[in-house]
Design an enzyme around this catalytic site. Structure first.
Site, PDB file in Angstrom:
ATOM      1  N   GLU C  88       0.834  -1.195   0.000  1.00  0.00           N
ATOM      2  CA  GLU C  88       0.000   0.000   0.000  1.00  0.00           C
ATOM      3  C   GLU C  88       0.870   1.247   0.000  1.00  0.00           C
ATOM      4  OE1 GLU C  88      -1.914  -1.236   3.987  1.00  0.00           O
ATOM      5  OE2 GLU C  88      -1.853   0.941   4.049  1.00  0.00           O
ATOM      6  N   CYS C 120      -3.356  -4.578   4.053  1.00  0.00           N
ATOM      7  CA  CYS C 120      -2.235  -5.382   4.533  1.00  0.00           C
ATOM      8  C   CYS C 120      -2.225  -6.811   3.993  1.00  0.00           C
ATOM      9  CB  CYS C 120      -2.212  -5.396   6.055  1.00  0.00           C
ATOM     10  SG  CYS C 120      -1.928  -3.751   6.738  1.00  0.00           S
ATOM     11  N   HIS C 243      -1.505 -11.885  10.716  1.00  0.00           N
ATOM     12  CA  HIS C 243      -1.202 -10.462  10.549  1.00  0.00           C
ATOM     13  C   HIS C 243      -0.956  -9.879  11.940  1.00  0.00           C
ATOM     14  CE1 HIS C 243      -1.132  -6.400   9.202  1.00  0.00           C
ATOM     15  NE2 HIS C 243      -2.213  -6.066   9.896  1.00  0.00           N
TER      16      HIS C 243
END
Lengths: 133, 392, 355
Positions: C88, C120, C243
């Site tokens: 990103e 993400c 994550h």
């Protein structure tokens, strides 16, 4: 914006692509088509390993356009393990005192921290202290 | 070169402006002031050509086609005019073009001028313009500047020859001592060795006294075929007894041994061969001390010192006006200032002034032969001349 | 979930034939941010975060990670049929990062190249696409990269963790793989927990809304569905990695799925390097691969805001032996560390206003 000039150099800049002389096996970087050692034609491409050592170094505080926002930076001549000298910046140096003879390895980094956010980003070779692995 | 096939060329006029920050004088006016002075004291023929040395006017003054502009502005309409660019060696190279033109017999008299204004832009732009004198794709694009390149040379030199701290102080100390009595010099004040030792780094190990200051200036010389110039009883006539230009690799990294100025060495061998003169005949050496490391490498290239010992020569007064090989007799680039492409013409004007016996406080006693060398980049171009008094 | 879980399972077995990571050398301690913005009060989400150098961006970091993956794979870059970079923080808004990476590693010109974006999870999205390309037999090798120089507005809670780094995976045929990717499963909904509008420098986020309905919901759904569909239980896995936006979230989500601290430990890099966004889960996977052995099973679940999770089950093969030493390991990158203060960080990351 010097677009074609930087584009033409991408193989040299990203991958240290130079030449090898078919006559005397001399490795040539930057490429120059005529072997500096024997004077014969040398047009066969050769990719350098990117390993070398610092031949000389200094720091730039008063820089030209395109580099003036990156000062101070370390400029060096690096002796590649295949023979040629190359002029390049050293990077990732914090806490490492640069010394002549220090082993370094090629990394691809932004060459210009362009002040102008509209222009193209120029990437190319720099050298850093060798990382162990 | 066989001298008997070419004409003897003498210096028949000299002119220079002061070196410094000429805020209120334009490029064309500055050139004209030097040309005007040379024309006023010219005792040779009217120049048929102008060879104009300049290094950065297209980048810094937005002016190319410079020689035509300067000839036009100087009232020299109708003559031949061309600009000569060879980086820092531009002045020496323009002088050689003028010399070749007269020596060949194609013209009787030429004016060689050099002009540069390095104060027209802010320092970032001046740095960018100077960086174009290096190999732009493989040096400047990586952030190298001529000054940091000189630092790389000095660093390696110190490493290879195990040179002590402050070893190069002799060069700026002598240059500033000589500049003190040159009314055209940018800096007219002597410095102490302690000042050198206290100076901050510009690009380590190069400190501010190791670097010649960028400046504005213009100088001019008129060259005429010898038989067209009448001798003056009180002032010796000065001839060009040797001229050569040699190039090395543009990029420093392309050399087998970067800390030897090969082109400088070879071009000196050529002027010795042409003139029949040698080391022992040279009374002064106007070398190209853009950086003090250049001073050391130039003395070594010229054979006044062995490799790695050039800095030693700068100690103990051996390069002073009364030393064994006086250098930078009017302050050199360091104290007189470094007006880019005009520099080589200043060097010629200063050497000729010495041989004419007009150097006043800066006079090298009994000077008969002067060696003059201009360098483009780290001796990527070396232009060397020997000027000699003509024996009466 | 009433409907039957549909796994993405390739026709031909595929796996990771080479992997590589990158973490820049600068570290900003969270206490340094707290010193500037909260008088040092309050808890800290991590110990310190990695900060890229002034000459680094997603392109340069991707090139180094890709070179590391090639060293481990030992294949010719000319055999790569896709170079896909998920991020990103692509340096250009328009102009692919991937072509620069492909050129630098020598994979041009006969290759797919594109940039991916899904907050993400752009990196794992690229991995799933690479599985498809290789698993269908269309390509022998495809390179999937997740890399970020994460943005966080000065003073925002994100600033403590927004970090730089990521990983590259060369996906190839199962027989050459050091870890087989058995299957993937993605769980995706429209959940606006975090975004960055066009032309904005820093992202916005929904504070506590980023937790339960976003991060926890998507990871647990994807992770549980994957275990159900593959008929596996937490104890079948030597390692799991999620994550990791901060230290607590991945530990808690692991516990919710039934994993213990030991299984999470190796891949939990966030306390030392921060949240590398597109690189976050996958750089954890590289740290696991650096020490994994034949027969180890690994569950990875990424999370991308906006929102979705990709779950993958990997099983380590005997090709793993000797691979980690062939390039710089993730721990070696983490150990290479230069601590900086907030002023240096502000300069390095262009947070000083000069015009």
């Amino acid at each position: 914006m010097d677009i074609p000039r930087h584009w033409r150099l991408r193989k040299q800049r990203y991958g240290l692509v130079g030449e090898v002389c078919e006559h005397c096996d001399s490795k040539v970087f930057p490429p120059r088509d005529i072997c500096p050692d024997c004077g014969e034609e040398a047009k066969t491409l050769f990719s350098f390993s990117g390993k070398g050592e610092v031949y000389s170094h200094s720091t730039v505080y008063d820089a030209p356009k395109g580099f003036d926002e990156s000062t101070p930076y370390t400029i060096a001549m690096v002796k590649l393990e295949e023979g040629p000298l190359v002029t390049a910046q050293l990077t990732d140096l914090q806490e490492k005192e640069v010394k002549i003879g220090m082993p370094v390895e090629m990394v691809t980094r932004k060459l210009r921290e362009a002040g102008d956010e509209r222009s193209m980003i120029v990437y190319g070779y720099k050298f850093r202290p060798v990382m162990s692995h | 070169m066989e001298n008997n096939k070419i004409h003897t060329v003498v210096i028949s006029g000299l002119g220079q402006t002061s070196v410094g920050e000429h805020w209120d004088i334009s490029l064309r006016e500055l050139a004209f002031f030097a040309i005007e002075k040379a024309l006023v004291n010219n005792r040779g023929g009217y120049p048929q050509a102008l060879y104009l040395a300049n290094m950065l006017a297209p980048a810094l003054s937005h002016q190319s086609h410079l020689a035509t502009m300067v000839a036009d502005f100087s009232g020299l309409r109708g003559i031949e005019a061309t600009t000569i660019e060879a980086s820092g060696a531009s002045g020496g190279m323009a002088f050689r073009q003028g010399y070749m033109a007269v020596a060949s017999g194609l013209v009787d008299s030429v004016i060689v001028a050099g002009v540069e204004k390095l104060t027209e832009q802010t320092s970032v732009n001046v740095n960018s313009a100077f960086a174009t004198n290096t190999d732009s794709e493989y040096e400047a694009d990586h952030g190298l500047t001529p000054t940091s390149q000189a630092a790389l040379l000095m660093k390696r030199y110190i490493y290879e020859y195990d040179v002590p701290d402050f070893a190069f102080s002799g060069f700026p100390v002598v240059a500033h001592a000589n500049g003190a009595s040159n009314k055209n010099a940018m800096f007219q004040r002597a410095i102490k060795p302690e000042s050198y030792q206290r100076a901050g780094f510009v690009s380590e190990p190069l400190n501010m006294f190791d670097v010649a200051p960028y400046a504005d200036g213009a100088a001019a010389v008129i060259l005429t075929r010898a038989e067209l110039v009448a001798d003056l009883p009180e002032i010796p006539t000065v001839s060009v007894s040797g001229s050569s230009a040699v190039i090395d690799t543009l990029a420093l990294h392309d050399r087998q041994n970067p800390i030897v100025f090969n082109a400088a060495k070879e071009s000196i061998a050529k002027v010795y061969a042409q003139s029949g003169l040698g080391h022992s005949d040279i009374d002064l050496f106007e070398l190209f001390d853009a950086y003090s490391i250049f001073g050391a490498l130039s003395l070594e290239a010229a054979g006044f010192s062995e490799a790695g010992k050039g800095w030693e020569l700068a100690q103990d007064g051996r390069i002073n006006l009364d030393g064994e090989i006086p250098i930078s007799t009017f302050g050199g680039l360091k104290a007189r200032g470094y007006p880019g492409g005009a520099t080589g013409v200043y060097q010629i004007v200063e050497a000729a002034t010495q041989l004419m016996g007009l150097a006043e406080e800066n006079q090298v006693k009994g000077a008969k032969n002067a060696l003059v060398q201009s360098l483009g980049g780290p001796a990527s171009t070396a232009v060397t001349h020997i000027l000699s008094q003509i024996e009466r | 979930m009433s409907e039957k879980i549909t796994l993405l399972k390739p026709e031909n077995p595929v796996g990771i034939v080479g992997y590589g990571s990158y973490v820049p050398r600068y570290r900003l301690p969270a206490s340094e941010i707290s010193r500037i913005w909260t008088d040092g009060m309050g808890g800290l989400p991590i110990e310190e975060k990695s900060v890229a150098g002034p000459d680094e961006d997603v392109t340069t970091m991707s090139i180094e990670a890709a070179r590391n993956s090639l060293k481990r794979a030992g294949i010719s870059p000319q055999d790569i049929r896709a170079v896909w970079v998920g991020s990103e923080s692509h340096p250009y808004a328009v102009k692919p990062t991937s072509t620069i990476v492909a050129e630098a590693i020598g994979a041009v010109p006969s290759t797919q190249a594109a940039d991916w974006e899904f907050a993400c999870k752009a990196g794992t999205e690229a991995m799933v696409a690479a599985m498809g390309l290789v698993g269908s037999g269309m390509a022998r090798y495809a390179l999937a990269i997740g890399m970020d120089i994460a943005q966080g507005r000065p003073g925002d809670p994100l600033e403590y963790t927004a970090a730089a780094g990521g990983a590259a995976f060369l996906i190839g045929p199962g027989e050459e793989a050091l870890a087989i990717i058995e299957a993937s499963y993605s769980f995706v909904t429209d959940t606006p927990d975090f975004w960055r509008r066009a032309y904005q420098k820093y992202p916005e986020h929904g504070h506590r809304f980023t937790g339960e309905p976003s991060y926890f919901k998507h990871i647990t759904e994807a992770g549980q569905a994957m275990m159900d569909a593959t008929d596996t239980k937490p104890e079948d896995y030597a390692y799991c990695v999620f994550h990791q936006p901060n230290t607590k979230f991945p530990q808690r989500v692991g516990k919710m799925l039934g994993f213990n601290a030991e299984q999470i430990k190796t891949g939990l890099l966030v306390p030392k390097i921060g949240n590398t966004y597109s690189g976050s889960a996958i750089i954890g996977l590289t740290a696991i691969l650096d020490e994994a052995k034949l027969g180890d099973n690994i569950l990875m679940v990424s999370y991308g805001s906006g929102a979705g999770s990709d779950a993958m089950v990997l099983s380590v093969t005997d090709n793993i032996s000797g691979k980690s030493e062939k390039a710089t390991t993730t721990q070696q990158y983490i150990e290479r560390r230069t601590e900086i203060d907030y002023a240096t960080y502000a300069r390095l990351r262009g947070k000083l206003v000069k015009k």
